[in-house]
Structure formats: structure tokens, C-alpha cells
Design an enzyme around this catalytic site. Structure first.
Site, short mmCIF file in Angstrom:
data_model
loop_
_atom_site.label_atom_id
_atom_site.label_comp_id
_atom_site.label_asym_id
_atom_site.label_seq_id
_atom_site.Cartn_x
_atom_site.Cartn_y
_atom_site.Cartn_z
NE ARG A 189 -3.29 2.71 2.52
CZ ARG A 189 -2.79 3.91 2.84
NH1 ARG A 189 -1.54 4.02 3.23
NH2 ARG A 189 -3.54 4.99 2.76
CG HIS A 230 3.98 6.21 -4.48
ND1 HIS A 230 2.71 6.59 -4.12
CD2 HIS A 230 4.70 6.27 -3.34
CE1 HIS A 230 2.68 6.89 -2.83
NE2 HIS A 230 3.87 6.70 -2.35
#
Length: 472
Positions: free
Chosen positions: A345, A349
Site C-alpha cells: 500500500r 510509487h
């Protein structure tokens, strides 16, 4: 579409959005939250904003208002104004550090003169008035009368839930017991803001090893190692709570929307890879207590995680249903070989493509044929309506809930209404050389590391999506 037709279409979108919001609230016997009243998370009127119909109307309204402003405003004024937007970050940092929201909470709706606000921190009241006025101009505070300020619905978000006296007496504990949102605001307006100033310097020297964060803080360590330096203890503490605060940006049930956790048999192992405090899997464990959680992260973070779980779900700790592992997700092989699901989660990125492929390859080597990779992430979308240039775009097997383009003549990605995703994209670049990815980008890194993209589920009303994969 000619200029006037575009303006009329944008105006119609705004009118339709207001009509939808008004009708939905009236049907529910409620009124939209007042901008001048403090934010109340338990207010049914706030909960109704999360209704997909209302959330969609608000998204259209924000996007259309931003686009019509861009179309009609003097472009010189627009570019100069945008080039100084950093001042908002600077002023927000001052407001949070000086505990202005808490002081004004105690003052009430009539507000407080800036000289009394400034006196608590012994700062210059004339400068603080100018800071407050800029924020009030953006509705973040309210100037009741000249130099008298009060909270708005937006500024009350900065309230840490403590009295001003408590905060001034124990400044290093100001985020303890909070939901993490104010810690996130401070992190963004401090470390992230300072790093962003060096983005171009780093870009123009691609041969240099330094990230913008390294340049900003004059260090040769990556952000994680730098935060773990004893000299940065307060920043490290703030960062851990700030990552918990990223949950607050989404509806609480987001973690349950795109993957059937309820279908995992009792005793199934869910590995929270680089899970930080483990806030996401704690939500899962509360709802499905028969699932065993393994939280993995760097050593100092794991120590924070143990205390967090002991505070918020001690039963899972006492029953041996949560395990804490110190683990380097990029450099070390994955030690858990019986996972039903690997949860990632908001960490993908943070990684460049080579580092992400290395991590995913470790996970693939440890996966069972039935293991699922569950990535909960921001999914980047082009602002253009043109076809994807990806050679396999038409063959990517995306099931689940697709993300639809914004209605014309809005930008396909909803313009300013979708901007938070792109802010975060550059933030992770500046801090860690990370990147947000499109669906095609996820497809590529998954294939390179031995995973098959099964499904993408876009969560309505957010920029977050689930990317589900199984072993190739």
C-alpha cells in the site's frame, strides 16, 4: 468545440453539479457542511460527501471551475500566481508549528486578534497577520474583522486534538494520539517542500547521484537512512505518523473495496510489505481477526509498529496473530514463503523501475501458485483523451472497475480535481527517485518480475486503485 461553447459546457457542468448536491442533501434532510464551521468527521453531512453521486458531482464542479478560471483569467496573472504557490506551503508550515488552529479552536467563532495568537509563540504579530491573511484568502482561515482570525472547516483539519497549552508544553509529542493528518501536512510543507526546490538542479545534473532531497539537506544518505539518523529523531517520529495520516485522505473502507479479504481462509497469512506502522493491515485484522499479519519494514520503523499495534489492537499481538519483521524489500529475498497475499500500500510509487522489479522478483520467488499480489496505489492517468501509445494497451486484461474519463470538455484526468495524484508523483521523485505509474506502467514492471496483471479496480471518489496480480 468553439470557445463560447466550451465555456457554456463548463458552466453547465457546474450548474448540474450544484443541482445534484442540493437534491441529494435535501433528500437526506441535510445541508452541506458550512465553510465557516469546524470540520466534524462524525457529521452525517460530511459522510454524505463520500456518496458516489455527491463525490462525482463535486469532482466535476472542481474540475470545471478550475478549467473555466484557466480559460478566462489573464494568463500573465495565472502564471505569476502559480509560480508563487509555494508561499501557501510556507504559511501552512508556520500555522501548524505555531498551533494556530488549536488556539483559534479555544477562541471560538468570534475569533482572536493576531497579537494574542502571536503572543503564544512570541513571534512577530505583523508578520503572522500577513501569513494568516494569505491563508484566509484561500479560505484556510477566516478574517472576521481586520487582524482578527477564526477557523474554517479547512483550517480545523490542522487541529491535533490537544489544547494549545499541552502542545506548547510537550512540542515533541504533538502528533501522539492523532490521526496523522497534521503530521502529513507538516511533512509535506517541510521536507517535501524544501526538496522540491532542488528538483531542477538534480535534473540538470543527471550524472550526479543526488536526489533533490539529498541536495536540499546536504546529505549522501537516502531519505530513509537520513530520517533514521539520531539527529533527525523528531522528523523520523513525524514521518511515521504522517504515513498513518495518508489513510485519512481516503474513505476508511478503501482497503476493503478492491480485494476480497473475506474470502481468505482462517489462518491465512497477509504480508504488509514495507507496511510502516501497519495501519492498513490493522484495519484488516480488526474486521477479519482470523487472518495472520506479518508487518515488514526497516528496523526503527518496526519498533514504532510494535508500539502502534500494542496500543490499537493488543489482542492480535497477545494471540500471536501479528509478526514484526525487519526486512529490506529491495536487497533481501522475501522470507515469508506461505503468504496468501502480499499487500503493497502506497509504497510502489517510492521505487524506481529497477528497484521495483527487484522487489517484485523477490516476492515472486516466495509466492505460492495461489498467492495474490495486492497493490493499493495512486494510478496515473493521461490528461489527454488520445489512445495509449503502449504497444500492448489493447491487450492488457484489465477487469474490475475501470476508471472513466471526465466528461467533455474537461481534461480526461479531471484537471485540477485530479491534481493531488500528480503532486504526490513529483513528491516521491524528489524524495526517493520514485514515480507514479499508469496501468500500462504497472503491466510492464509486473511482467518483468514474473507477475501477471489480473485486475485493476479504481476506487470511486479517490485517485487510488487496486492492482491485483498472480504469479506467471
Amino acid at each position: 468545440m468553439d470557445a463560447f461553447a466550451t465555456l457554456r459546457a463548463l458552466s453547465d457542468l457546474i450548474a448540474d453539479a450544484v443541482t445534484t448536491v442540493e437534491r441529494t442533501y435535501k433528500d437526506a434532510g441535510l445541508k452541506p457542511p458550512s465553510l465557516e464551521a469546524p470540520f466534524d468527521r462524525d457529521d452525517p453531512a460530511e459522510a454524505l460527501r463520500r456518496d458516489p453521486v455527491v463525490a462525482g458531482a463535486i469532482q466535476n464542479l472542481v474540475a470545471a471551475a478550475g478549467q473555466i478560471t484557466a480559460a478566462l483569467r489573464d494568463p500573465v496573472q495565472s502564471i505569476v500566481t502559480n509560480s508563487q504557490a509555494f508561499q501557501i506551503s510556507s504559511c501552512l508550515q508556520a500555522a501548524t508549528q505555531l498551533h494556530v488552529a488549536e488556539i483559534l479552536k479555544e477562541a471560538g467563532p468570534k475569533g482572536l486578534h493576531v497579537k494574542h495568537i502571536a503572543a503564544r509563540s512570541k513571534v512577530d504579530p505583523s508578520l503572522l497577520a500577513r501569513i494568516m491573511r494569505l491563508l484566509a484568502t484561500h479560505h484556510i482561515f477566516r478574517e472576521v474583522t481586520t487582524d482578527v482570525f477564526a477557523n474554517t472547516r479547512i483550517s480545523s483539519i490542522l487541529d491535533k486534538g490537544k489544547t494549545a497549552d499541552e502542545l506548547y508544553a510537550n512540542p515533541h509529542e504533538r502528533f501522539n494520539g492523532t490521526d496523522g493528518l497534521t503530521a502529513l501536512v507538516e511533512f509535506l510543507t517541510d521536507d517535501c517542500f524544501k526538496s522540491s526546490a532542488y528538483m531542477t538542479d538534480a535534473m540538470l545534473d543527471p550524472s550526479g547521484p543526488a536526489t533533490p532531497h539529498m541536495l536540499a539537506f546536504r546529505t549522501d544518505e537516502d531519505m530513509y537512512k537520513w530520517l533514521e539518523n539520531p539527529n533527525n529523531e523528531s522528523k523520523f517520529h513525524r514521518f511515521g505518523i504522517a504515513m498513518q495520516g495518508t489513510n485519512v485522505e481516503e474513505p476508511e473502507d478503501t482497503i476493503f473495496r478492491g480485494f476480497p479479504w473475506d474470502e481468505l481462509p482462517a489462518g491465512s497469512v497477509v504480508v504488509d510489505v514495507a507496511g510502516g506502522l501497519g495501519a492498513s493491515t490493522l484495519f484488516i485484522a480488526k474486521k477479519f481477526p482470523t487472518l495472520k499479519i506479518v508487518n515488514q519494514d526497516r528496523g526503527p520503523v518496526i519498533e514504532q509498529s510494535k508500539a502502534y499495534w500494542r496500543e490499537f489492537l493488543p489482542s492480535h499481538v497477545d494471540d500471536g496473530m501479528v509478526e514484526f519483521q525487519v526486512h529490506d524489500i529491495v536487497l533481501e529475498p522475501q522470507p515469508v514463503k506461505n503468504a496468501s497475499a502480499f499487500l503493497l500500500r502506497n509504497i510502489v510509487h517510492n521505487l524506481s523501475d529497477p528497484d521495483l522489479v527487484a522487489m517484485l522478483t523477490h516476492l515472486r520467488a516466495a509466492a505460492l501458485p495461489t498467492t495474490r499480489l495486492v497493490i493499493l496505489e495512486y494510478i496515473a492517468v493521461s490528461a489527454s483523451r488520445g489512445a495509449s501509445p503502449h504497444p500492448y494497451a489493447r491487450h492488457i486484461p484489465v477487469l474490475g472497475a475501470r476508471r472513466t474519463n471526465a466528461p467533455e470538455p474537461l481534461l480526461a484526468n479531471y484537471g485540477v480535481a485530479g491534481a493531488p495524484l500528480y503532486y504526490y508523483d513529483l513528491t516521491v521523485h524528489n524524495l526517493l527517485s520514485g514515480t507514479s505509474r499508469t496501468v500500462e506502467g504497472f503491466f510492464d514492471v509486473l511482467r518483468r518480475s514474473g507477475w501477471n496483471l489480473l485486475e485493476v479496480y479504481h476506487c470511486p471518489g479517490t485517485v487510488t486503485g487496486f492492482v491485483i496480480a498472480d504469479p506467471l
